[in-house]
Design a protein around this motif. Structure first.
Motif, PDB file in Angstrom:
ATOM      1  N   ARG A   1       0.862  -1.274  -0.099  1.00  0.00           N
ATOM      2  CA  ARG A   1      -0.044  -0.078   0.213  1.00  0.00           C
ATOM      3  C   ARG A   1       0.920   1.288   0.175  1.00  0.00           C
ATOM      4  O   ARG A   1       1.641   1.389   0.836  1.00  0.00           O
ATOM      5  CB  ARG A   1      -0.902   0.043   1.268  1.00  0.00           C
ATOM      6  CG  ARG A   1      -1.895   0.895   1.038  1.00  0.00           C
ATOM      7  CD  ARG A   1      -3.243   0.860   2.282  1.00  0.00           C
ATOM      8  NE  ARG A   1      -2.470   1.459   3.471  1.00  0.00           N
ATOM      9  CZ  ARG A   1      -3.063   1.321   4.680  1.00  0.00           C
ATOM     10  NH1 ARG A   1      -3.924   0.403   4.745  1.00  0.00           N
ATOM     11  NH2 ARG A   1      -2.418   1.789   5.748  1.00  0.00           N
ATOM     12  N   PRO A   2       0.613   2.106  -0.700  1.00  0.00           N
ATOM     13  CA  PRO A   2       1.588   3.182  -0.932  1.00  0.00           C
ATOM     14  C   PRO A   2       1.473   4.281  -0.090  1.00  0.00           C
ATOM     15  O   PRO A   2       0.228   4.416   0.581  1.00  0.00           O
ATOM     16  CB  PRO A   2       1.203   3.705  -2.467  1.00  0.00           C
ATOM     17  CG  PRO A   2      -0.037   3.647  -2.706  1.00  0.00           C
ATOM     18  CD  PRO A   2      -0.364   2.142  -2.027  1.00  0.00           C
ATOM     19  N   PRO A   3       2.245   5.036   0.464  1.00  0.00           N
ATOM     20  CA  PRO A   3       2.028   6.130   1.520  1.00  0.00           C
ATOM     21  C   PRO A   3       1.161   7.323   0.920  1.00  0.00           C
ATOM     22  O   PRO A   3       1.095   7.474  -0.386  1.00  0.00           O
ATOM     23  CB  PRO A   3       3.361   6.833   1.724  1.00  0.00           C
ATOM     24  CG  PRO A   3       4.052   6.269   0.597  1.00  0.00           C
ATOM     25  CD  PRO A   3       3.582   5.220  -0.132  1.00  0.00           C
ATOM     26  N   ARG A   4       0.148   7.748   1.689  1.00  0.00           N
ATOM     27  CA  ARG A   4      -0.915   8.617   1.474  1.00  0.00           C
ATOM     28  C   ARG A   4      -0.843   9.894   2.165  1.00  0.00           C
ATOM     29  O   ARG A   4      -1.356   9.637   3.330  1.00  0.00           O
ATOM     30  CB  ARG A   4      -2.339   7.966   1.435  1.00  0.00           C
ATOM     31  CG  ARG A   4      -3.436   8.673   0.871  1.00  0.00           C
ATOM     32  CD  ARG A   4      -4.777   7.810   0.889  1.00  0.00           C
ATOM     33  NE  ARG A   4      -4.924   7.564   2.213  1.00  0.00           N
ATOM     34  CZ  ARG A   4      -5.884   8.084   3.174  1.00  0.00           C
ATOM     35  NH1 ARG A   4      -6.560   9.226   2.529  1.00  0.00           N
ATOM     36  NH2 ARG A   4      -6.046   7.620   4.071  1.00  0.00           N
ATOM     37  N   PRO A   5       0.024  10.791   1.584  1.00  0.00           N
ATOM     38  CA  PRO A   5      -0.352  12.046   2.632  1.00  0.00           C
ATOM     39  C   PRO A   5      -1.804  12.594   2.881  1.00  0.00           C
ATOM     40  O   PRO A   5      -2.732  12.231   1.843  1.00  0.00           O
ATOM     41  CB  PRO A   5       0.141  13.080   1.669  1.00  0.00           C
ATOM     42  CG  PRO A   5       1.160  12.459   0.453  1.00  0.00           C
ATOM     43  CD  PRO A   5       0.220  11.132   0.563  1.00  0.00           C
ATOM     44  N   ARG A   6      -1.977  13.034   4.027  1.00  0.00           N
ATOM     45  CA  ARG A   6      -3.512  13.482   4.438  1.00  0.00           C
ATOM     46  C   ARG A   6      -3.364  14.922   4.730  1.00  0.00           C
ATOM     47  O   ARG A   6      -2.328  15.322   5.197  1.00  0.00           O
ATOM     48  CB  ARG A   6      -3.869  12.462   5.474  1.00  0.00           C
ATOM     49  CG  ARG A   6      -3.987  11.034   5.192  1.00  0.00           C
ATOM     50  CD  ARG A   6      -4.334  10.264   6.414  1.00  0.00           C
ATOM     51  NE  ARG A   6      -5.260  11.095   7.425  1.00  0.00           N
ATOM     52  CZ  ARG A   6      -5.326  10.623   8.750  1.00  0.00           C
ATOM     53  NH1 ARG A   6      -4.575   9.572   8.975  1.00  0.00           N
ATOM     54  NH2 ARG A   6      -6.012  11.374   9.597  1.00  0.00           N
ATOM     55  N   CYS A   7      -4.571  15.359   4.878  1.00  0.00           N
ATOM     56  CA  CYS A   7      -4.480  16.584   5.270  1.00  0.00           C
ATOM     57  C   CYS A   7      -5.293  16.741   6.849  1.00  0.00           C
ATOM     58  O   CYS A   7      -6.576  16.358   6.757  1.00  0.00           O
ATOM     59  CB  CYS A   7      -5.372  17.627   4.369  1.00  0.00           C
ATOM     60  SG  CYS A   7      -4.324  17.984   3.026  1.00  0.00           S
ATOM     61  N   ALA A   8      -4.666  16.936   7.668  1.00  0.00           N
ATOM     62  CA  ALA A   8      -5.282  16.855   9.146  1.00  0.00           C
ATOM     63  C   ALA A   8      -6.113  18.044   9.479  1.00  0.00           C
ATOM     64  O   ALA A   8      -5.496  19.353   9.189  1.00  0.00           O
ATOM     65  CB  ALA A   8      -4.161  16.579  10.175  1.00  0.00           C
ATOM     66  N   ASP A   9      -6.920  18.019  10.107  1.00  0.00           N
ATOM     67  CA  ASP A   9      -7.871  19.222  10.460  1.00  0.00           C
ATOM     68  C   ASP A   9      -7.471  19.634  11.918  1.00  0.00           C
ATOM     69  O   ASP A   9      -7.839  18.749  12.792  1.00  0.00           O
ATOM     70  CB  ASP A   9      -9.649  19.003  10.299  1.00  0.00           C
ATOM     71  CG  ASP A   9      -9.801  18.958   8.634  1.00  0.00           C
ATOM     72  OD1 ASP A   9      -8.985  19.629   7.712  1.00  0.00           O
ATOM     73  OD2 ASP A   9     -10.712  18.266   8.340  1.00  0.00           O
TER      74      ASP A   9
END
Length: 165
Positions: free
Chosen positions: A95-103
Protein backbone atom coordinates in the motif's frame (compact mmCIF):
# COMPACT_ATOMS: atom_id res chain seq x y z
CA UNK A 1 34.44 10.68 2.21
CA UNK A 2 33.51 7.38 3.76
CA UNK A 3 29.90 6.26 4.02
CA UNK A 4 28.45 4.03 6.69
CA UNK A 5 25.22 2.10 6.13
CA UNK A 6 23.50 0.64 9.18
CA UNK A 7 20.11 -0.98 9.66
CA UNK A 8 17.71 -1.90 12.41
CA UNK A 9 14.91 -4.44 12.22
CA UNK A 10 11.62 -3.03 13.52
CA UNK A 11 8.85 -5.18 15.01
CA UNK A 12 5.21 -4.12 14.39
CA UNK A 13 4.93 -2.60 17.87
CA UNK A 14 4.54 1.13 18.69
CA UNK A 15 7.29 0.80 21.34
CA UNK A 16 9.71 0.25 18.47
CA UNK A 17 9.51 3.94 17.54
CA UNK A 18 11.34 4.95 20.72
CA UNK A 19 13.89 2.19 20.23
CA UNK A 20 14.48 3.37 16.64
CA UNK A 21 15.04 6.96 17.84
CA UNK A 22 17.59 5.84 20.48
CA UNK A 23 19.36 3.60 17.98
CA UNK A 24 19.49 6.36 15.34
CA UNK A 25 20.81 8.90 17.87
CA UNK A 26 23.72 6.61 18.73
CA UNK A 27 24.51 5.98 15.05
CA UNK A 28 24.42 9.70 14.24
CA UNK A 29 26.86 10.44 17.07
CA UNK A 30 29.15 7.71 15.76
CA UNK A 31 29.25 9.41 12.35
CA UNK A 32 30.14 12.82 13.77
CA UNK A 33 26.63 14.34 13.92
CA UNK A 34 26.39 15.60 17.48
CA UNK A 35 23.14 15.44 19.46
CA UNK A 36 23.10 19.23 19.90
CA UNK A 37 23.21 19.91 16.15
CA UNK A 38 19.88 20.97 14.61
CA UNK A 39 20.53 18.33 11.94
CA UNK A 40 20.43 15.56 14.57
CA UNK A 41 17.01 16.61 15.85
CA UNK A 42 15.67 16.88 12.30
CA UNK A 43 16.92 13.38 11.49
CA UNK A 44 15.48 11.93 14.70
CA UNK A 45 12.09 13.48 13.92
CA UNK A 46 12.23 11.96 10.43
CA UNK A 47 13.10 8.54 11.90
CA UNK A 48 10.16 8.88 14.26
CA UNK A 49 7.70 9.77 11.51
CA UNK A 50 8.78 7.09 9.02
CA UNK A 51 8.99 4.31 11.60
CA UNK A 52 5.65 5.33 13.13
CA UNK A 53 4.02 5.19 9.69
CA UNK A 54 5.44 1.72 9.06
CA UNK A 55 4.36 0.38 12.47
CA UNK A 56 0.91 1.96 12.59
CA UNK A 57 -0.19 1.67 8.97
CA UNK A 58 1.21 -1.72 8.00
CA UNK A 59 1.19 -3.83 11.16
CA UNK A 60 4.19 -5.68 9.74
CA UNK A 61 7.91 -5.80 10.52
CA UNK A 62 10.08 -3.21 8.81
CA UNK A 63 13.74 -2.31 8.39
CA UNK A 64 15.18 1.14 9.08
CA UNK A 65 18.36 1.94 7.17
CA UNK A 66 20.62 4.95 7.60
CA UNK A 67 23.35 5.88 5.17
CA UNK A 68 25.66 8.30 6.93
CA UNK A 69 28.68 10.27 5.74
CA UNK A 70 31.60 9.63 8.08
CA UNK A 71 34.24 12.30 8.47
CA UNK A 72 37.72 10.80 8.58
CA UNK A 73 39.51 12.58 11.44
CA UNK A 74 36.70 15.15 11.37
CA UNK A 75 37.83 16.60 8.04
CA UNK A 76 36.18 16.84 4.62
CA UNK A 77 38.29 16.61 1.50
CA UNK A 78 38.62 19.69 -0.73
CA UNK A 79 35.63 20.13 -2.99
CA UNK A 80 33.22 18.30 -0.67
CA UNK A 81 30.64 20.88 0.28
CA UNK A 82 27.61 18.74 1.06
CA UNK A 83 27.21 15.34 2.63
CA UNK A 84 23.84 13.63 2.42
CA UNK A 85 22.22 11.54 5.14
CA UNK A 86 19.77 9.03 3.65
CA UNK A 87 17.10 7.25 5.63
CA UNK A 88 14.94 4.39 4.36
CA UNK A 89 12.15 2.34 5.87
CA UNK A 90 11.32 -0.87 4.04
CA UNK A 91 8.09 -2.62 5.00
CA UNK A 92 6.05 -5.56 3.75
CA UNK A 93 2.95 -3.62 2.70
CA UNK A 94 2.46 -2.76 -0.97
CA UNK A 95 0.00 0.00 0.00
CA UNK A 96 1.57 3.33 -1.06
CA UNK A 97 2.04 6.14 1.43
CA UNK A 98 -0.89 8.54 1.33
CA UNK A 99 -0.38 12.13 2.49
CA UNK A 100 -3.39 13.41 4.43
CA UNK A 101 -4.61 16.83 5.44
CA UNK A 102 -5.25 16.85 9.16
CA UNK A 103 -7.88 19.25 10.41
CA UNK A 104 -7.49 21.37 13.52
CA UNK A 105 -7.26 19.13 16.57
CA UNK A 106 -6.70 15.81 14.78
CA UNK A 107 -3.80 13.91 16.30
CA UNK A 108 -2.85 12.01 13.13
CA UNK A 109 -2.30 12.83 9.50
CA UNK A 110 0.69 15.17 9.55
CA UNK A 111 3.59 12.71 9.24
CA UNK A 112 4.27 12.90 5.52
CA UNK A 113 3.76 16.67 5.54
CA UNK A 114 6.50 16.85 8.18
CA UNK A 115 8.76 14.62 6.10
CA UNK A 116 8.10 16.81 3.06
CA UNK A 117 8.90 19.96 5.02
CA UNK A 118 12.03 18.68 6.78
CA UNK A 119 13.75 16.52 4.16
CA UNK A 120 15.56 17.90 1.14
CA UNK A 121 14.13 15.03 -0.91
CA UNK A 122 11.82 12.10 -0.25
CA UNK A 123 9.87 9.49 -2.12
CA UNK A 124 8.95 5.86 -2.26
CA UNK A 125 9.36 2.85 -4.53
CA UNK A 126 7.90 -0.63 -4.69
CA UNK A 127 10.16 -3.21 -3.10
CA UNK A 128 9.21 -6.84 -3.75
CA UNK A 129 5.85 -7.38 -2.03
CA UNK A 130 6.28 -4.15 -0.05
CA UNK A 131 7.75 -0.67 -0.42
CA UNK A 132 10.71 1.50 0.46
CA UNK A 133 10.05 5.03 1.75
CA UNK A 134 13.16 7.18 1.77
CA UNK A 135 14.26 10.70 2.55
CA UNK A 136 17.52 12.60 2.32
CA UNK A 137 18.88 15.55 4.27
CA UNK A 138 21.93 17.46 3.09
CA UNK A 139 24.55 18.46 5.61
CA UNK A 140 26.63 21.45 4.57
CA UNK A 141 30.32 21.40 5.40
CA UNK A 142 32.32 24.16 7.03
CA UNK A 143 33.52 25.05 3.52
CA UNK A 144 30.02 26.23 2.71
CA UNK A 145 29.65 28.57 5.68
CA UNK A 146 28.63 31.57 3.58
CA UNK A 147 25.58 29.74 2.27
CA UNK A 148 24.82 28.34 5.71
CA UNK A 149 25.11 31.77 7.30
CA UNK A 150 22.85 33.25 4.64
CA UNK A 151 20.29 30.50 5.18
CA UNK A 152 20.23 30.90 8.96
CA UNK A 153 20.64 34.68 9.24
CA UNK A 154 17.62 36.54 10.61
CA UNK A 155 15.53 38.01 7.83
CA UNK A 156 13.08 40.86 7.87
CA UNK A 157 9.50 40.63 6.67
CA UNK A 158 7.60 43.81 7.16
CA UNK A 159 8.17 44.79 10.79
CA UNK A 160 8.90 41.20 11.83
CA UNK A 161 12.25 39.49 12.07
CA UNK A 162 12.43 35.75 11.69
CA UNK A 163 15.10 33.13 11.51
CA UNK A 164 14.98 30.07 9.29
CA UNK A 165 16.11 27.07 11.29
Amino acid sequence: MQVLQVQLEIRPDPAEVGRARRWARSRLAGSGIQADEPLAETLILLVSELVTNAVVHTGRPAVLRLTLPVLVAGVRHPGESVATVRMEVVDGSARPPRPRCADGDETNGRGLALVDGLADRWGWTSEGAGKRIWCEVDRCSAGNTAAAARDTAPSAYGDLAYEAV
